[in-house]
Design a protein around this motif. Structure first.
Motif, PDB file in Angstrom:
ATOM      1  N   GLN A  19      -6.431   1.760  -5.934  1.00 51.28           N
ATOM      2  CA  GLN A  19      -5.083   0.497  -6.199  1.00 51.28           C
ATOM      3  C   GLN A  19      -3.730   1.011  -7.111  1.00 51.28           C
ATOM      4  O   GLN A  19      -3.026   0.912  -6.718  1.00 51.28           O
ATOM      5  N   ASP A  22      -2.484   4.029  -5.185  1.00 54.93           N
ATOM      6  CA  ASP A  22      -1.519   3.514  -4.111  1.00 54.93           C
ATOM      7  C   ASP A  22      -0.148   2.227  -4.559  1.00 54.93           C
ATOM      8  O   ASP A  22       0.662   2.717  -3.403  1.00 54.93           O
ATOM      9  N   ALA A  23      -0.351   2.465  -6.001  1.00 51.57           N
ATOM     10  CA  ALA A  23       1.086   1.516  -6.532  1.00 51.57           C
ATOM     11  C   ALA A  23       1.728   2.737  -7.424  1.00 51.57           C
ATOM     12  O   ALA A  23       2.724   2.233  -7.802  1.00 51.57           O
ATOM     13  N   SER A 179     -11.342  -4.559  -4.903  1.00 49.69           N
ATOM     14  CA  SER A 179      -9.905  -4.482  -4.944  1.00 49.69           C
ATOM     15  C   SER A 179      -8.905  -5.604  -5.077  1.00 49.69           C
ATOM     16  O   SER A 179      -7.831  -5.234  -5.651  1.00 49.69           O
ATOM     17  N   ASP A 180      -9.597  -6.402  -5.273  1.00 55.74           N
ATOM     18  CA  ASP A 180      -8.150  -8.196  -5.689  1.00 55.74           C
ATOM     19  C   ASP A 180      -8.487  -7.515  -7.195  1.00 55.74           C
ATOM     20  O   ASP A 180      -7.003  -7.715  -7.767  1.00 55.74           O
ATOM     21  N   ARG A 183      -5.803  -4.539  -7.563  1.00 52.92           N
ATOM     22  CA  ARG A 183      -4.136  -5.353  -7.969  1.00 52.92           C
ATOM     23  C   ARG A 183      -4.525  -6.198  -9.306  1.00 52.92           C
ATOM     24  O   ARG A 183      -3.558  -6.189  -9.962  1.00 52.92           O
ATOM     25  N   GLN A 184      -5.274  -6.381  -9.540  1.00 53.61           N
ATOM     26  CA  GLN A 184      -4.770  -7.457 -11.180  1.00 53.61           C
ATOM     27  C   GLN A 184      -4.402  -6.257 -12.292  1.00 53.61           C
ATOM     28  O   GLN A 184      -3.577  -6.530 -12.935  1.00 53.61           O
ATOM     29  N   VAL A 186      -3.753  -3.168 -11.615  1.00 55.79           N
ATOM     30  CA  VAL A 186      -2.144  -2.278 -11.192  1.00 55.79           C
ATOM     31  C   VAL A 186      -1.253  -3.756 -12.086  1.00 55.79           C
ATOM     32  O   VAL A 186      -0.467  -2.785 -12.923  1.00 55.79           O
ATOM     33  N   ARG A 187      -1.181  -4.890 -12.023  1.00 53.33           N
ATOM     34  CA  ARG A 187      -0.044  -5.556 -12.653  1.00 53.33           C
ATOM     35  C   ARG A 187      -0.351  -5.751 -14.001  1.00 53.33           C
ATOM     36  O   ARG A 187       0.938  -5.800 -14.584  1.00 53.33           O
ATOM     37  N   GLN A 190       1.210  -3.009 -14.855  1.00 57.14           N
ATOM     38  CA  GLN A 190       2.905  -2.501 -14.618  1.00 57.14           C
ATOM     39  C   GLN A 190       3.919  -4.249 -15.783  1.00 57.14           C
ATOM     40  O   GLN A 190       5.107  -3.489 -16.533  1.00 57.14           O
TER      41      GLN A 190
END
Length: 285
Positions: A19, A22-23, A179-180, A183-184, A186-187, A190
């Motif tokens: 992830q 991908d980000a 995978s969920d 994504r967290q 990643v955020r 960020q």
């Protein structure tokens, strides 16, 4: 952002690393055996490093802005062994300070809160709690993730035609897909600032372990699976003679008895709501 990862080839390290790639993060993987991760992440920079070799960790963290840690206590570890989450963590923190790392993300555990409940005490949970203490005392901003049970655990329980379960519980768990969670993560990077952040990681629906296992078996397309249940007491007895059984007996007791409740409201508000159900996950793997 340049981000280093330790533990990229772990069961949960893999989806998180993917992830981040991908980000658009520039990912450097620190691995004891680079050949094991090179085929998994061909676009990542891979550095040979070992937590028992501080110089290699210092070299691997140069020119990095952030660091994500996916560490664990192996099932065959003993209390007197080298532990990545305490002995290794001290090396990591020292190297991160020298390299000017701006934030560390760390995968912890929600069920480790069971320590001290119902007279339960396990040296593995002592290590988990000590890792959090070390990070929060490091003066480096940290984001600590406390997950419920990962759906990936079902894959580890498949033994031939059976999905093995230990004991039983009436307490629902908020199962989360790797995978969920990735994504967290990643955020979280960020949106990072100079504050420490704690996030409870839970999925979109809650089941007892047996209910979740039945959902997984029903929707798993690769082969027909049958549920096989073993009493925790049997594992605990065998654990007197086998370290892996000892580990399994303790973790199952904690998972079956920890009174998990939904606590992810702030996580979902800040990092997004997970969407993958157990049925979705079973069909995807």
């Amino acid at each position: 952002m340049n981000i280093a990862i330790i533990g990229a080839n772990g069961l949960i390290g893999k989806p998180v690393t993917q992830q981040l790639i991908d980000a658009g993060f520039s990912v450097t993987i620190l691995a004891r055996h680079p050949e094991q991760v090179r085929s998994l992440f061909p676009t990542a920079r891979i550095i040979q490093a070992d937590l028992q070799n501080p110089a290699s960790i210092r070299a691997g963290l140069q020119n990095q802005q952030a660091l994500y840690l996916n560490l664990s206590v192996r099932q065959d570890e003993k209390p007197g062994d080298f532990h990545t989450e305490t002995d290794g963590m001290k090396t990591i923190i020292a190297a991160a300070k020298q390299a000017g790392i701006q934030r560390i993300g760390y995968l912890s555990s929600l069920v480790m809160r069971y320590q001290g409940m119902n007279g339960f005490h396990w040296w593995v949970f002592d290590i988990k709690h000590e890792a959090v203490r070390l990070l929060k005392a490091s003066d480096i901003p940290v984001t600590i993730f406390y997950p419920s049970t990962f759906m990936e655990s079902f894959l580890m329980q498949i033994q031939g035609p059976f999905l093995a379960l230990g004991g039983s519980s009436t307490i629902p768990l908020w199962f989360i897909a790797g995978s969920d969670y990735g994504r967290q993560v990643v955020r979280a990077f960020q949106q990072s600032d100079d504050q420490n952040r704690d996030y409870v990681i839970q999925g979109p629906e809650a089941y007892t372990y047996e209910e979740a296992a039945r959902q997984f078996v029903q929707h798993y397309p690769q082969k027909k699976l049958l549920l096989m249940k073993a009493p925790v007491e049997v594992l605990q007895f065998l654990g007197r003679f086998n370290q892996k059984m000892n580990y399994g007996g303790h973790i199952l007791e904690a998972l079956n008895k920890y009174p998990e409740r939904f606590e992810a409201e702030q996580t979902w508000a800040d990092l997004g709501k997970p969407t993958i159900t157990i049925n979705d996950y079973a069909r995807q793997v």
